[in-house]
Write an enzyme that holds these catalytic residues in place. Structure first.
Site, PDB file in Angstrom:
ATOM      1  N   ASP A 157     -50.040  60.965 -12.400  1.00  0.00           N
ATOM      2  CA  ASP A 157     -50.299  61.632 -11.114  1.00  0.00           C
ATOM      3  C   ASP A 157     -51.581  61.075 -10.521  1.00  0.00           C
ATOM      4  O   ASP A 157     -52.639  61.112 -11.161  1.00  0.00           O
ATOM      5  CB  ASP A 157     -50.434  63.151 -11.356  1.00  0.00           C
ATOM      6  CG  ASP A 157     -50.910  63.882 -10.104  1.00  0.00           C
ATOM      7  OD1 ASP A 157     -50.507  63.478  -8.996  1.00  0.00           O
ATOM      8  OD2 ASP A 157     -51.694  64.844 -10.248  1.00  0.00           O
TER       9      ASP A 157
ATOM     10  N   SER B 150     -54.621  63.344 -10.338  1.00  0.00           N
ATOM     11  CA  SER B 150     -55.260  63.737 -11.601  1.00  0.00           C
ATOM     12  C   SER B 150     -55.917  62.503 -12.190  1.00  0.00           C
ATOM     13  O   SER B 150     -55.406  61.383 -12.020  1.00  0.00           O
ATOM     14  CB  SER B 150     -54.212  64.284 -12.584  1.00  0.00           C
ATOM     15  OG  SER B 150     -53.495  65.351 -11.973  1.00  0.00           O
TER      16      SER B 150
ATOM     17  N   ASP C 133     -57.712  68.135 -16.312  1.00  0.00           N
ATOM     18  CA  ASP C 133     -58.354  66.868 -15.973  1.00  0.00           C
ATOM     19  C   ASP C 133     -59.610  67.185 -15.164  1.00  0.00           C
ATOM     20  O   ASP C 133     -59.955  68.362 -14.982  1.00  0.00           O
ATOM     21  CB  ASP C 133     -57.383  65.984 -15.163  1.00  0.00           C
ATOM     22  CG  ASP C 133     -57.253  66.493 -13.738  1.00  0.00           C
ATOM     23  OD1 ASP C 133     -56.721  67.607 -13.570  1.00  0.00           O
ATOM     24  OD2 ASP C 133     -57.715  65.825 -12.796  1.00  0.00           O
TER      25      ASP C 133
ATOM     26  N   GLY D  39     -55.391  73.406  -7.009  1.00  0.00           N
ATOM     27  CA  GLY D  39     -55.258  73.763  -5.590  1.00  0.00           C
ATOM     28  C   GLY D  39     -56.523  73.398  -4.853  1.00  0.00           C
ATOM     29  O   GLY D  39     -57.094  72.329  -5.074  1.00  0.00           O
TER      30      GLY D  39
ATOM     31  N   ARG E 134     -60.510  65.464 -11.965  1.00  0.00           N
ATOM     32  CA  ARG E 134     -60.537  64.767 -10.664  1.00  0.00           C
ATOM     33  C   ARG E 134     -60.389  65.747  -9.509  1.00  0.00           C
ATOM     34  O   ARG E 134     -59.527  66.633  -9.522  1.00  0.00           O
ATOM     35  CB  ARG E 134     -59.402  63.734 -10.604  1.00  0.00           C
ATOM     36  CG  ARG E 134     -59.267  63.036  -9.251  1.00  0.00           C
ATOM     37  CD  ARG E 134     -58.256  61.909  -9.263  1.00  0.00           C
ATOM     38  NE  ARG E 134     -58.745  60.773 -10.069  1.00  0.00           N
ATOM     39  CZ  ARG E 134     -58.044  59.643 -10.187  1.00  0.00           C
ATOM     40  NH1 ARG E 134     -56.839  59.513  -9.632  1.00  0.00           N
ATOM     41  NH2 ARG E 134     -58.532  58.637 -10.905  1.00  0.00           N
TER      42      ARG E 134
ATOM     43  N   SER F 227     -50.634  69.248  -9.397  1.00  0.00           N
ATOM     44  CA  SER F 227     -49.773  68.118  -8.977  1.00  0.00           C
ATOM     45  C   SER F 227     -49.294  67.302 -10.180  1.00  0.00           C
ATOM     46  O   SER F 227     -48.242  66.667 -10.134  1.00  0.00           O
ATOM     47  CB  SER F 227     -50.547  67.216  -8.011  1.00  0.00           C
ATOM     48  OG  SER F 227     -51.809  66.870  -8.581  1.00  0.00           O
TER      49      SER F 227
ATOM     50  N   LYS G 280     -62.626  72.347 -14.211  1.00  0.00           N
ATOM     51  CA  LYS G 280     -61.515  73.188 -13.755  1.00  0.00           C
ATOM     52  C   LYS G 280     -61.204  74.304 -14.752  1.00  0.00           C
ATOM     53  O   LYS G 280     -60.213  75.013 -14.609  1.00  0.00           O
ATOM     54  CB  LYS G 280     -60.269  72.329 -13.538  1.00  0.00           C
ATOM     55  CG  LYS G 280     -60.535  71.172 -12.569  1.00  0.00           C
ATOM     56  CD  LYS G 280     -59.319  70.303 -12.348  1.00  0.00           C
ATOM     57  CE  LYS G 280     -59.671  69.116 -11.484  1.00  0.00           C
ATOM     58  NZ  LYS G 280     -58.486  68.251 -11.203  1.00  0.00           N
TER      59      LYS G 280
ATOM     60  N   THR H   4     -54.369  67.586  -9.574  1.00  0.00           N
ATOM     61  CA  THR H   4     -54.829  68.273 -10.788  1.00  0.00           C
ATOM     62  C   THR H   4     -53.713  68.442 -11.812  1.00  0.00           C
ATOM     63  O   THR H   4     -52.574  68.636 -11.450  1.00  0.00           O
ATOM     64  CB  THR H   4     -55.344  69.687 -10.433  1.00  0.00           C
ATOM     65  OG1 THR H   4     -56.552  69.556  -9.721  1.00  0.00           O
ATOM     66  CG2 THR H   4     -55.646  70.520 -11.699  1.00  0.00           C
TER      67      THR H   4
HETATM   68  C1  LIG Z   1     -65.541  67.851  -4.058  1.00  0.00           C
HETATM   69  C2  LIG Z   1     -64.798  68.140  -3.211  1.00  0.00           C
HETATM   70  C3  LIG Z   1     -63.820  68.526  -2.215  1.00  0.00           C
HETATM   71  C4  LIG Z   1     -62.621  69.098  -2.962  1.00  0.00           C
HETATM   72  C5  LIG Z   1     -61.470  69.245  -1.959  1.00  0.00           C
HETATM   73  C6  LIG Z   1     -60.316  69.860  -2.698  1.00  0.00           C
HETATM   74  O1  LIG Z   1     -60.236  71.053  -2.827  1.00  0.00           O
HETATM   75  N1  LIG Z   1     -59.415  68.961  -3.197  1.00  0.00           N
HETATM   76  C7  LIG Z   1     -58.204  69.439  -3.825  1.00  0.00           C
HETATM   77  C8  LIG Z   1     -56.996  68.826  -3.152  1.00  0.00           C
HETATM   78  C9  LIG Z   1     -56.982  69.393  -1.798  1.00  0.00           C
HETATM   79  C10 LIG Z   1     -56.460  70.663  -1.638  1.00  0.00           C
HETATM   80  C11 LIG Z   1     -56.468  71.192  -0.375  1.00  0.00           C
HETATM   81  C12 LIG Z   1     -57.001  70.480   0.700  1.00  0.00           C
HETATM   82  C13 LIG Z   1     -57.515  69.222   0.472  1.00  0.00           C
HETATM   83  C14 LIG Z   1     -57.515  68.664  -0.786  1.00  0.00           C
HETATM   84  C15 LIG Z   1     -58.228  69.056  -5.262  1.00  0.00           C
HETATM   85  O2  LIG Z   1     -58.760  68.042  -5.639  1.00  0.00           O
HETATM   86  N2  LIG Z   1     -57.620  69.931  -6.064  1.00  0.00           N
HETATM   87  C16 LIG Z   1     -57.612  69.737  -7.511  1.00  0.00           C
HETATM   88  C17 LIG Z   1     -58.161  70.987  -8.136  1.00  0.00           C
HETATM   89  C18 LIG Z   1     -59.539  71.357  -7.611  1.00  0.00           C
HETATM   90  C19 LIG Z   1     -60.013  72.582  -8.365  1.00  0.00           C
HETATM   91  C20 LIG Z   1     -60.528  70.227  -7.801  1.00  0.00           C
HETATM   92  B1  LIG Z   1     -56.127  69.485  -7.981  1.00  0.00           B
HETATM   93  O3  LIG Z   1     -55.293  70.602  -7.668  1.00  0.00           O
HETATM   94  O4  LIG Z   1     -55.639  68.296  -7.438  1.00  0.00           O
END
Ligand SMILES: C#CCCCC(=O)N[C@@H](Cc1ccccc1)C(=O)N[C@@H](CC(C)C)B(O)O
Length: 232
Positions: free
Chosen positions: A166, A169, A17, A47, A19, A129, A33, A1
């Site tokens: 990234d 993202s 973003d 997160g 993703r 990230s 987000k 993100t």
């Molecule tokens: C849809 C769906 C499942 C989402 C899983 C999910 O929280 N992914 C996380 C990365 C992560 C985190 C902890 C455990 C595993 C995977 C993610 O994409 N975080 C993004 C923000 C959120 C709000 C989308 B970003 O911070 O990269």
């Protein structure tokens, strides 16, 4: 993100973003987000998706009750204090990396809150990230007292740096502009991900496609047990 926020002459601009990833897989190409906290306040979340969604939704409810009881616009710092105290209590196990942004009686304000509960005040912030890429753009181009247009362009460029560099993202760029007159969420501000077609094909079949073998009306009688209104 990649999430970023900047303060400009008349308010704040938030950007993110869209993703969501699970390992090396893109789980969601267009997730939101930028979360509503109050009419004058929004929150960016990085997160764990579940934690950012739950935490911001819980806070929005608390802020609405607080606004009613105080009959006042809730200051950004109140939301920040409630959020950081909750995250601190959970010792970082709620993996929500947030940027709260809004305009209140004290003026425009943006604050970043880390999962363990520490917070930072600054005129420009980035979390997630992709925040290193985004911060490189902010450090290079931020100026105090920008116009709304200049601030939107800066946030867009900062998010685009994350989207570009990234791998966690990507896709679209969402923007939120908050001034004393209110908030405007622009989703998407910039589209890299075409809309998903809701219905690929037409599933409405003409009458008669399925043969009707028989039809009738089944009588069901509901017993009226009691009409008295139970005294509680
Ligand atoms: C849809 C769906 C499942 C989402 C899983 C999910 O929280 N992914 C996380 C990365 C992560 C985190 C902890 C455990 C595993 C995977 C993610 O994409 N975080 C993004 C923000 C959120 C709000 C989308 B970003 O911070 O990269």
């Amino acid at each position: 993100t990649t999430t970023t926020a900047v303060i400009f002459k008349g308010g704040v601009v938030l950007g993110a973003d869209t993703r969501a990833t699970g390992g090396n897989i893109v789980m969601n190409k267009n997730c939101s987000k930028i979360h509503y906290l109050a009419k004058n306040m929004y929150c960016l979340g990085a997160g764990t998706a579940a934690d950012t969604e739950y935490t911001t939704r819980l806070m929005a409810g608390k802020l609405e009750l607080l606004a009613m009881s105080m009959r006042r616009i809730v200051p950004v710092k109140s939301a920040v204090r409630m959020l950081k105290q909750m995250l601190f209590r959970y010792q970082g196990h709620v993996s929500a990396a947030l940027i709260v942004g809004g305009v209140d009686m004290l003026g425009p304000k943006i604050v970043s809150i880390a999962p363990h509960g520490s917070s930072d005040n600054a005129p420009y912030l980035a979390m997630g990230s992709g925040s290193i890429a985004a911060m490189s753009v902010l450090e290079t181009n931020f100026r105090p007292d920008m116009t709304a247009e200049e601030a939107v362009k800066l946030v867009r460029d900062a998010i685009n740096a994350g989207v570009t560099n990234d791998l966690f993202s990507g896709s679209n760029i969402d923007i939120c502009v908050i001034t004393i007159d209110g908030a405007q969420v622009i989703r998407p501000y910039e589209q890299n991900q075409p809309e998903v077609l809701k219905k690929a094909n037409n599933y409405t079949f003409p009458r008669g496609t399925t043969t009707v073998l028989s039809q009738g009306v089944r009588k069901v009688d509901y017993h009226i047990v009691s009409t008295e209104i139970r005294k509680t």
